[in-house]
Design a protein around this motif. Structure first.
Motif, mmCIF file in Angstrom:
data_model
loop_
_atom_site.group_PDB
_atom_site.id
_atom_site.type_symbol
_atom_site.label_atom_id
_atom_site.label_comp_id
_atom_site.label_asym_id
_atom_site.label_seq_id
_atom_site.Cartn_x
_atom_site.Cartn_y
_atom_site.Cartn_z
ATOM 1 N N ARG A 183 0.827 -1.205 0.000
ATOM 2 C CA ARG A 183 0.000 0.000 0.000
ATOM 3 C C ARG A 183 0.863 1.258 0.000
ATOM 4 O O ARG A 183 0.555 2.236 -0.702
ATOM 5 N N GLU A 190 -6.695 -7.683 -1.237
ATOM 6 C CA GLU A 190 -7.131 -6.330 -0.883
ATOM 7 C C GLU A 190 -6.123 -5.286 -1.344
ATOM 8 O O GLU A 190 -6.486 -4.267 -1.932
ATOM 9 N N ALA A 191 -4.834 -5.531 -1.084
ATOM 10 C CA ALA A 191 -3.809 -4.533 -1.392
ATOM 11 C C ALA A 191 -3.553 -4.407 -2.885
ATOM 12 O O ALA A 191 -3.079 -3.365 -3.353
ATOM 13 N N ILE A 198 -7.692 1.245 -4.205
ATOM 14 C CA ILE A 198 -7.466 1.151 -2.762
ATOM 15 C C ILE A 198 -7.311 2.555 -2.189
ATOM 16 O O ILE A 198 -7.022 3.519 -2.911
ATOM 17 N N VAL A 238 -5.161 4.572 0.815
ATOM 18 C CA VAL A 238 -3.970 4.451 1.660
ATOM 19 C C VAL A 238 -3.881 5.693 2.536
ATOM 20 O O VAL A 238 -3.939 6.824 2.038
ATOM 21 N N GLU A 246 -14.139 5.938 3.612
ATOM 22 C CA GLU A 246 -14.868 5.145 2.625
ATOM 23 C C GLU A 246 -15.053 5.950 1.351
ATOM 24 O O GLU A 246 -15.307 7.161 1.398
ATOM 25 N N GLN A 262 -15.095 1.124 -1.260
ATOM 26 C CA GLN A 262 -13.812 0.799 -0.658
ATOM 27 C C GLN A 262 -13.709 1.447 0.717
ATOM 28 O O GLN A 262 -14.111 2.598 0.908
ATOM 29 N N ARG A 263 -13.180 0.687 1.670
ATOM 30 C CA ARG A 263 -13.044 1.212 3.022
ATOM 31 C C ARG A 263 -11.655 0.904 3.562
ATOM 32 O O ARG A 263 -11.105 -0.164 3.294
ATOM 33 N N VAL A 264 -11.123 1.845 4.320
ATOM 34 C CA VAL A 264 -9.870 1.619 5.025
ATOM 35 C C VAL A 264 -10.095 1.961 6.499
ATOM 36 O O VAL A 264 -10.744 2.960 6.820
ATOM 37 N N GLU A 282 -7.923 2.397 10.034
ATOM 38 C CA GLU A 282 -6.593 2.542 10.620
ATOM 39 C C GLU A 282 -6.729 2.910 12.099
ATOM 40 O O GLU A 282 -7.655 3.632 12.488
#
Length: 802
Positions: free
Chosen positions: A573, A617-618, A623, A625, A694, A698-700, A702
């Motif tokens: 990522r 996923e990556a 994606i 990041v 989001e 796509q969601r991240v 952290e």
């Protein structure tokens, strides 16, 4: 032309004093095959992949062996007959009816012997006597002088798969055998000795095919004419009188271009060449390849490709066991994980035709190393001529494949010479420079000018520069894993990362099968399946402050697999967020050759590790990041990615503490930076908050602190298990509802049945969210076990309520 396969009736024997007793006349041998598999089939040795059996089988590689068969031959109306060995491993003398036809010393090439005058009407005896690989290699080492390398094994002194001699992920199982097909070929008149196909886009963008023929002529009189046909176009190829070679190029305007997966379709076209009564066919595709050398940017048909790659090692220590179906399954796993390139690593082989044909069909680019790895290789005879012969044969063999986009001279040998102290040890002896900078680039330029050549990896583009210069060419990043925490990936911004990775154990069922008796962290048998230097120590130290230290083997297995997945995904990522300055990541490694703790995403039994799901996923087209106070929107798809980025700082209970909606418009094949307001980047309490962003599905997620610092609540969840079909025969759906935050939820159904697998893993749920897993491959006596530890795992399962 007629062909007779000579795969039946072989016997394996030896005159040496060995630890097992062979029956009179030897044991039944399988061809293609090798000594290890023949002895295993005969019940004379234990499976070398189990426990520490490998250590008791070193005598096989130090023994001379003989393969012998009898076959029936009748006159067939042809004038000439040749005996063809597609592959001999490795040092052998071949005899027919008592007459020696020739000697071989190279696993990486084939051999043809004219035998018409030696054949008898009726029964004929064919014999192949193998000299022990260690005997040959050590004798040559003594004669030429030792060379430095990563391992104290003589693999640089024999043209054989280097990892046969052991690696930091592979066993030492030094093979001998007839590992590829054997054929008796009869024909009359002139013979097409070699057909070389080069397909590209031409200088004007119109697909073009160049065909070059080498003809084995009875005599040099008269002109020969061959007909070439492809995609409805025809051309005549002429071999002038007194010559044995001819060449023709033709435009193929009706052909469509071949593209890597994610960029277009993969049309393939059959090429037919007829010379007299002979006809040869091959399949190819039309595409152009360019390499921008300083940036190490690969472009196909003028389109730069961000390489989402995986490194490939031989998928079995005994490659004759590989079927087309098994290779297809492995390459499908690469493609399904989002990869678009497979690097065939230099300590292995030029792979089978099946491998490259399947890569063509699946749109997987192939980076092909020449077989040199991690050692100084002597350039004296007989090795120099063997290298030239194998390179010529394989360059021509692989030239038709549009998937092949790069020839690379070696793996890590340029770095070894520059940085690993080799120069002092060599004291002026040859080490491979002439191969990588003269011989191999010259042969590629002569035989396959449609593809770029790169002298080695890592390499910065010139011998005068440090091989690991991150501003040019390729780098291998092994400070992570060997010395430093995986967050150090964030300190690197290279142009192209051709190797990097982190270890994790194989699937539990794979480990359980490979190790008999009790499985424990201090088990010597478990240690036999960990080949890396201080591998167990590095696994535990690598958990760092990311994850807690394991309390038992189940925790060790889960946490080290998870840490592997997180480490590699973090690197990918980060590097992808720096495109187009960085234009490629090639993860070490896709696959394994046996059951072992290693860097692979797919273990030695073909089971997907958590790393595989993290790769998927990556390596997705799109994606998000999070780094440096911003969200980087990475769009490697063909269409614009636009919408509203919804970002929030939340408590662990899910309450929104701060939020923002930010417009995004990210062009195709590009990266956009979206600056975050301070109220999202600065937590009030980093141990009790998290960040969620989001965009378009796509969601991240952290966290502001490492998991060992986060005040996770005890995991409160409910799991419902229901059959996908009547009686559970189609598998099961496991629906997990989170009542608290659930960090990295994963399912390991192979612990209940080795055939069971799940469709997803490593899902973080906020309170009130659900995730559904589909489990297939097994009918379970107690499906409810899918909802219990150690099958169902998450990071915060062991934490008490906050």
């Amino acid at each position: 032309m007629t062909r007779l396969h000579l795969h039946d009736g072989w016997r394996l024997s030896t005159d040496a004093d060995i630890p097992v007793t062979l029956p009179a006349g030897g044991v039944t041998a399988t061809v293609p095959g090798c000594v290890h598999t023949d002895l295993l089939t005969a019940g004379l040795i234990d499976d070398p992949y189990l426990d520490d059996n490998e250590t008791r089988l070193t005598w096989i590689g130090r023994t001379d062996w003989t393969y012998r068969t009898t076959f029936t031959w009748r006159r067939d109306g042809h004038d000439r007959t040749d005996l063809l060995f597609a592959g001999l491993d490795t040092v052998a003398a071949v005899s027919l009816n008592g007459t020696v036809l020739g000697e071989t010393a190279n696993q990486h090439r084939g051999y043809r012997f004219p035998v018409r005058q030696l054949l008898h009407e009726g029964h004929n005896t064919l014999e192949v006597r193998f000299t022990a690989p260690y005997t040959y290699a050590e004798d040559l080492r003594d004669r030429l002088g030792d060379r430095p390398g990563a391992y104290s094994e003589p693999y640089p002194f024999i043209r054989k798969m280097a990892c046969n001699f052991g690696w930091d992920w592979g066993p030492t199982l030094v093979t001998s055998g007839i590992w590829r097909p054997v054929t008796l070929e009869s024909y009359s008149g002139d013979r097409i000795a070699q057909m070389r196909l080069l397909a590209d886009t031409g200088t004007d963008g119109v697909p073009r095919l160049t065909v070059a023929l080498d003809v084995d002529r009875l005599d040099g009189t008269g002109e020969l004419t061959a007909e070439v046909e492809v995609a409805g176009e025809r051309a005549r190829l002429t071999v002038p009188e007194g010559h044995s070679c001819g060449r023709v190029s033709l435009s193929v305007p009706g052909a469509e271009l071949w593209w890597p997966r994610g960029y277009g379709e993969q049309p393939l076209y059959e090429v037919t060449v007829r010379l007299g009564e002979q006809e040869q066919r091959a399949r190819t595709g039309f595409r152009g390849v360019e390499l921008e050398r300083e940036a190490f940017r690969i472009a196909v048909n003028g389109e730069p490709v961000f390489v989402r790659g995986v490194n490939w090692i031989p998928d079995d220590c005994f490659p004759s066991r590989l079927t087309r179906e098994r290779i297809a399954a492995r390459l499908d796993q690469a493609a399904e994980a989002g990869a678009n390139l497979v690097r065939v690593w230099g300590g292995g082989l030029y792979e089978s035709d099946d491998f490259y044909e399947l890569a063509d069909e699946k749109g997987l680019l192939v980076w092909q190393d020449f077989p040199f790895a991690c050692a100084a290789y002597p350039e004296e005879q007989p090795l120099y001529d063997e290298v030239a012969a194998e390179a010529r044969e394989n360059i021509v063999r692989l030239a038709p494949h549009p998937s092949l986009v790069l020839w690379c001279g070696n793996n890590e040998n340029l770095e070894g010479y520059a940085d690993w102290g080799w120069q002092d040890e060599l004291q002026g002896r040859t080490w491979g420079h002439g191969y990588y900078h003269r011989l191999l680039p010259g042969l590629v330029a002569e035989l396959d000018p449609t593809r770029p050549y790169w002298p080695g990896s890592p390499y910065s583009g010139a011998p005068s520069r440090p091989p690991q210069d991150p501003t040019r060419g390729t780098v291998h990043l092994w400070d992570v894993w060997n010395r430093v925490d995986y967050r150090t990936y964030a300190d690197h911004v290279p142009r192209f990362v051709a190797e990097f990775g982190f270890q994790g154990p194989p699937a539990y069922s794979t480990l359980r099968t490979a190790v008999s008796g009790e499985l424990a962290l201090d088990s010597p048998l478990l240690a036999a399946h960990q080949k890396a230097d201080d591998g167990q120590g590095k696994l535990l130290r690598g958990l760092g402050d990311h994850l807690p230290q394991p309390r038992d083997l189940d925790d060790w297995h889960w946490l080290t697999q998870l840490n592997q997945a997180r480490a590699v995904a973090f690197g990918i990522r980060h590097f992808r967020s720096h495109a187009p300055y960085c234009m490629g990541t090639v993860v070490w490694q896709l696959n394994d050759c046996w059951p072992v703790v290693s860097w692979s995403a797919v273990d030695g039994e073909g089971r997907r590790k958590p790393l595989w799901y993290a790769l998927r996923e990556a390596y997705a087209d799109r994606i998000l990041v999070v780094r440096d106070g911003a969200v980087y929107v990475v769009n490697d798809g063909p269409r614009i990615w636009e919408g509203t980025l919804r970002a929030a700082r939340r408590s662990l209970s899910g309450a929104v503490l701060a939020e923002a909606e930010l417009p995004v418009g990210c062009a195709p094949r590009s990266v956009s930076r979206v600056e975050l307001p301070a109220e999202l980047t600065e937590p009030g309490d980093k141990t009790r908050e998290l960040f969620v962003a989001e965009l378009g599905g796509q969601r991240v997620v952290e966290f502001y602190a490492e998991d060992t610092e986060v005040a996770f609540p005890g995991a409160e969840l409910t799991a419902r298990v229901e059959p996908l079909g009547p009686g559970g025969g189609d598998g099961y759906r496991v629906t997990v509802s989170a009542h608290t935050l659930v960090r990295d939820l994963a399912l390991f159904p192979d612990r209940l049945d080795p055939a069971a697998e799940t469709d997803r893993a490593l899902i973080t749920l906020l309170p009130g969210e659900q995730a559904a897993f589909e489990v297939t491959g097994a009918l379970l006596p107690d499906p409810s076990a899918l909802a219990k530890r150690p099958v169902l795992r998450c990071v915060n399962e062991a934490h008490g309520a906050d």
